[in-house]
Scaffold this motif. Structure first.
Motif, PDB file in Angstrom:
ATOM      1  N   ASP A 113       0.835  -1.194   0.000  1.00 28.75           N
ATOM      2  CA  ASP A 113       0.000   0.000   0.000  1.00 28.75           C
ATOM      3  C   ASP A 113       0.874   1.251   0.000  1.00 28.75           C
ATOM      4  O   ASP A 113       2.083   1.192   0.224  1.00 28.75           O
ATOM      5  N   MET A 114       0.265   2.404  -0.233  1.00 24.99           N
ATOM      6  CA  MET A 114       1.032   3.639  -0.371  1.00 24.99           C
ATOM      7  C   MET A 114       1.687   4.069   0.939  1.00 24.99           C
ATOM      8  O   MET A 114       2.795   4.610   0.938  1.00 24.99           O
ATOM      9  N   ALA A 115       1.022   3.838   2.062  1.00 26.54           N
ATOM     10  CA  ALA A 115       1.630   4.207   3.346  1.00 26.54           C
ATOM     11  C   ALA A 115       2.905   3.410   3.585  1.00 26.54           C
ATOM     12  O   ALA A 115       3.925   3.955   4.035  1.00 26.54           O
ATOM     13  N   THR A 116       2.853   2.114   3.265  1.00 26.72           N
ATOM     14  CA  THR A 116       4.045   1.284   3.431  1.00 26.72           C
ATOM     15  C   THR A 116       5.107   1.669   2.414  1.00 26.72           C
ATOM     16  O   THR A 116       6.307   1.644   2.717  1.00 26.72           O
ATOM     17  N   ALA A 117       4.692   2.026   1.212  1.00 22.68           N
ATOM     18  CA  ALA A 117       5.659   2.478   0.212  1.00 22.68           C
ATOM     19  C   ALA A 117       6.423   3.696   0.717  1.00 22.68           C
ATOM     20  O   ALA A 117       7.636   3.813   0.508  1.00 22.68           O
ATOM     21  N   ARG A 118       5.719   4.608   1.384  1.00 25.44           N
ATOM     22  CA  ARG A 118       6.410   5.768   1.950  1.00 25.44           C
ATOM     23  C   ARG A 118       7.368   5.347   3.056  1.00 25.44           C
ATOM     24  O   ARG A 118       8.464   5.898   3.201  1.00 25.44           O
ATOM     25  N   ALA A 119       6.965   4.350   3.832  1.00 27.82           N
ATOM     26  CA  ALA A 119       7.832   3.869   4.900  1.00 27.82           C
ATOM     27  C   ALA A 119       9.094   3.205   4.373  1.00 27.82           C
ATOM     28  O   ALA A 119      10.110   3.136   5.071  1.00 27.82           O
ATOM     29  N   LEU A 120       9.042   2.715   3.138  1.00 25.51           N
ATOM     30  CA  LEU A 120      10.218   2.118   2.518  1.00 25.51           C
ATOM     31  C   LEU A 120      11.227   3.168   2.054  1.00 25.51           C
ATOM     32  O   LEU A 120      12.326   2.843   1.629  1.00 25.51           O
ATOM     33  N   ARG A 121      10.836   4.429   2.079  1.00 20.10           N
ATOM     34  CA  ARG A 121      11.738   5.577   1.944  1.00 20.10           C
ATOM     35  C   ARG A 121      12.337   5.761   0.557  1.00 20.10           C
ATOM     36  O   ARG A 121      13.346   6.431   0.407  1.00 20.10           O
ATOM     37  N   ARG A 122      11.695   5.223  -0.439  1.00 24.41           N
ATOM     38  CA  ARG A 122      12.145   5.506  -1.801  1.00 24.41           C
ATOM     39  C   ARG A 122      11.195   6.474  -2.487  1.00 24.41           C
ATOM     40  O   ARG A 122      11.320   6.750  -3.671  1.00 24.41           O
ATOM     41  N   GLY A 123      10.219   6.994  -1.722  1.00 23.57           N
ATOM     42  CA  GLY A 123       9.279   7.932  -2.306  1.00 23.57           C
ATOM     43  C   GLY A 123       8.265   7.233  -3.181  1.00 23.57           C
ATOM     44  O   GLY A 123       8.222   6.014  -3.275  1.00 23.57           O
ATOM     45  N   LEU A 124       7.424   8.032  -3.835  1.00 20.98           N
ATOM     46  CA  LEU A 124       6.361   7.485  -4.669  1.00 20.98           C
ATOM     47  C   LEU A 124       6.574   7.771  -6.145  1.00 20.98           C
ATOM     48  O   LEU A 124       5.696   7.572  -6.960  1.00 20.98           O
ATOM     49  N   SER A 125       7.739   8.248  -6.508  1.00 16.39           N
ATOM     50  CA  SER A 125       8.007   8.567  -7.912  1.00 16.39           C
ATOM     51  C   SER A 125       8.872   7.509  -8.585  1.00 16.39           C
ATOM     52  O   SER A 125       9.333   7.688  -9.692  1.00 16.39           O
ATOM     53  N   GLY A 126       9.085   6.375  -7.889  1.00 19.86           N
ATOM     54  CA  GLY A 126       9.980   5.358  -8.429  1.00 19.86           C
ATOM     55  C   GLY A 126       9.541   4.821  -9.778  1.00 19.86           C
ATOM     56  O   GLY A 126      10.363   4.467 -10.608  1.00 19.86           O
ATOM     57  N   GLY A 127       8.204   4.753 -10.020  1.00 20.25           N
ATOM     58  CA  GLY A 127       7.740   4.243 -11.297  1.00 20.25           C
ATOM     59  C   GLY A 127       8.242   5.080 -12.465  1.00 20.25           C
ATOM     60  O   GLY A 127       8.573   4.568 -13.524  1.00 20.25           O
ATOM     61  N   ASP A 128       8.307   6.408 -12.288  1.00 19.79           N
ATOM     62  CA  ASP A 128       8.776   7.280 -13.353  1.00 19.79           C
ATOM     63  C   ASP A 128      10.267   7.063 -13.635  1.00 19.79           C
ATOM     64  O   ASP A 128      10.738   7.311 -14.737  1.00 19.79           O
ATOM     65  N   GLU A 129      11.020   6.651 -12.629  1.00 12.37           N
ATOM     66  CA  GLU A 129      12.456   6.456 -12.778  1.00 12.37           C
ATOM     67  C   GLU A 129      12.809   5.003 -13.100  1.00 12.37           C
ATOM     68  O   GLU A 129      13.982   4.667 -13.257  1.00 12.37           O
ATOM     69  N   PHE A 130      11.804   4.173 -13.197  1.00  8.09           N
ATOM     70  CA  PHE A 130      12.034   2.735 -13.307  1.00  8.09           C
ATOM     71  C   PHE A 130      12.915   2.343 -14.494  1.00  8.09           C
ATOM     72  O   PHE A 130      13.882   1.586 -14.322  1.00  8.09           O
ATOM     73  N   PRO A 131      12.653   2.813 -15.703  1.00  9.10           N
ATOM     74  CA  PRO A 131      13.507   2.391 -16.829  1.00  9.10           C
ATOM     75  C   PRO A 131      14.986   2.708 -16.604  1.00  9.10           C
ATOM     76  O   PRO A 131      15.850   1.865 -16.863  1.00  9.10           O
ATOM     77  N   GLN A 132      15.278   3.895 -16.099  1.00  4.22           N
ATOM     78  CA  GLN A 132      16.673   4.245 -15.850  1.00  4.22           C
ATOM     79  C   GLN A 132      17.249   3.426 -14.709  1.00  4.22           C
ATOM     80  O   GLN A 132      18.423   3.029 -14.753  1.00  4.22           O
ATOM     81  N   ASP A 133      16.435   3.152 -13.689  1.00  7.25           N
ATOM     82  CA  ASP A 133      16.903   2.313 -12.583  1.00  7.25           C
ATOM     83  C   ASP A 133      17.276   0.915 -13.075  1.00  7.25           C
ATOM     84  O   ASP A 133      18.261   0.318 -12.625  1.00  7.25           O
ATOM     85  N   VAL A 134      16.477   0.373 -14.006  1.00  4.03           N
ATOM     86  CA  VAL A 134      16.784  -0.948 -14.566  1.00  4.03           C
ATOM     87  C   VAL A 134      18.113  -0.905 -15.308  1.00  4.03           C
ATOM     88  O   VAL A 134      18.973  -1.788 -15.131  1.00  4.03           O
ATOM     89  N   VAL A 135      18.300   0.104 -16.140  1.00  9.65           N
ATOM     90  CA  VAL A 135      19.548   0.246 -16.883  1.00  9.65           C
ATOM     91  C   VAL A 135      20.734   0.391 -15.937  1.00  9.65           C
ATOM     92  O   VAL A 135      21.790  -0.244 -16.130  1.00  9.65           O
ATOM     93  N   ASP A 136      20.570   1.200 -14.890  1.00  7.69           N
ATOM     94  CA  ASP A 136      21.655   1.390 -13.922  1.00  7.69           C
ATOM     95  C   ASP A 136      21.991   0.073 -13.228  1.00  7.69           C
ATOM     96  O   ASP A 136      23.172  -0.264 -13.048  1.00  7.69           O
TER      97      ASP A 136
END
Length: 327
Positions: A113-136
């Motif tokens: 859920d979104m509350a737990t996603a925030r607790a994981l401390r990577r923020g909620l914008s990870g989906g937008d950065e996903f392609p570059q994260d995969v490449v990295d």
């Protein structure tokens, strides 16, 4: 013969402990290895009392250490929750400890859920950065370049096989663009399966590691000695999915004789649609359904999952499925 593998969420049955669930995972992994399954994948989920695989890399190491030859991996790591470097270090360490046995499947959803996603401390914008994260991440697992300031240690040079996971066209397009093997989550979200598979195969760009597309189809299996018993075993997964959609996730419920007695027609229709890529019942019934799915989608590999409350029945279900697929 189509290769076959296992996807495990380390379910915690109602009335059992997390320790018992993790012991069941090791038991099933050893059983799968003896039956000829190719891979044993574990999935990352958080804040769910009925799933014990949150620390996925830790559990992968535990399972790899308890087995001898079966490939063990993530199906998958939810990359928006993690820094790519840390994933590369974790899986580089696993690959160093268990050479040529570790897989890394990557997903875009947070797995919670979104509350737990925030607790994981990577923020909620990870989906937008996903392609570059995969490449990295792929870069960190490749050979380190001269002068490279940031390296994964361990990790660099391990070339851990990376898979793209998905339930939509996004994952199919990214897998095709990067030349990665692709696993579709048809076991719980089959709606876009046909379009995603066509997109992946049509747009595939060969890579050095994977000159041809490689597609894995996920299938629920609830196999038993009779059709009636397979249907009864499936009711645990149906209840778990229903509880999740109701916003009340919990432990894996015991089976019931009549699922229609505890769900409305609309709820049952929703569950049936979500779980329609399933093989249920006796060996003959399971064989017929698996044959039909393989004939329709021509997967390069299938990965089977099945959340069954009774561990002995779960072992038997995967045994019957292996007999079918190896036959």
């Amino acid at each position: 013969m189509t290769p076959f593998s296992v996807l495990d969420l380390a379910p915690v049955p109602k009335g059992a402990t997390t320790a018992e669930a993790l012991a069941n995972t090791v038991s099933l992994a050893r059983h799968a290895e003896a039956l000829g399954y190719r891979r044993y994948w574990l999935a990352e989920h958080h804040n769910m009392v009925g799933i014990a695989s949150a620390a996925t890399a830790v559990l992968i190491g535990h399972v790899a250490g308890a087995t001898q030859s079966i490939r063990v991996g993530a199906g998958g790591i939810m990359l928006p929750n993690h820094a790519p470097l840390m994933v590369a270090e974790a899986f580089g360490t696993l690959a160093t400890l268990y050479p040529d046995r570790i897989d890394l499947g990557l997903g875009r959803a947070p797995g919670t859920d979104m509350a737990t996603a925030r607790a994981l401390r990577r923020g909620l914008s990870g989906g937008d950065e996903f392609p570059q994260d995969v490449v990295d991440l792929i870069g960190f697992l490749g050979e380190a370049e001269e002068g490279q300031k940031v390296r994964a240690v361990p990790g660099a040079g391990t070339q851990v096989p990376v898979w793209m996971l998905g339930s939509s066209l996004f994952g199919a397009q990214l897998a095709a663009h990067l030349g990665l093997p692709y696993a579709f989550a048809s076991h719980f979200a089959p709606g876009a399966l046909d379009d995603a598979l066509a997109t992946y195969r049509r747009n595939y760009r060969p890579s050095q590691a994977h000159p041809e597309p490689y597609f894995m189809l996920a299938i629920n299996v609830f196999a038993a000695d009779t059709d009636a018993e397979g249907v009864r075993l499936r009711s645990s997964m149906q209840q778990a999915f229903l509880n999740l959609r109701r916003g009340t996730p919990g432990y894996l419920p015991p089976p019931v004789e009549d699922i229609a007695a505890i769900a409305s027609p609309a709820e049952l229709a929703m569950v049936e649609e979500a779980l329609k890529v399933s093989a249920v019942g006796s060996k003959a019934s399971v064989a017929a359904k698996l044959d039909a799915l393989i004939a329709r989608y021509a997967p390069d590999e299938v990965i089977l999952t099945g959340q069954i409350h009774d561990h002995a029945a779960r072992l038997r279900s995967f045994e019957i499925a292996a007999e079918v697929l190896a036959g």
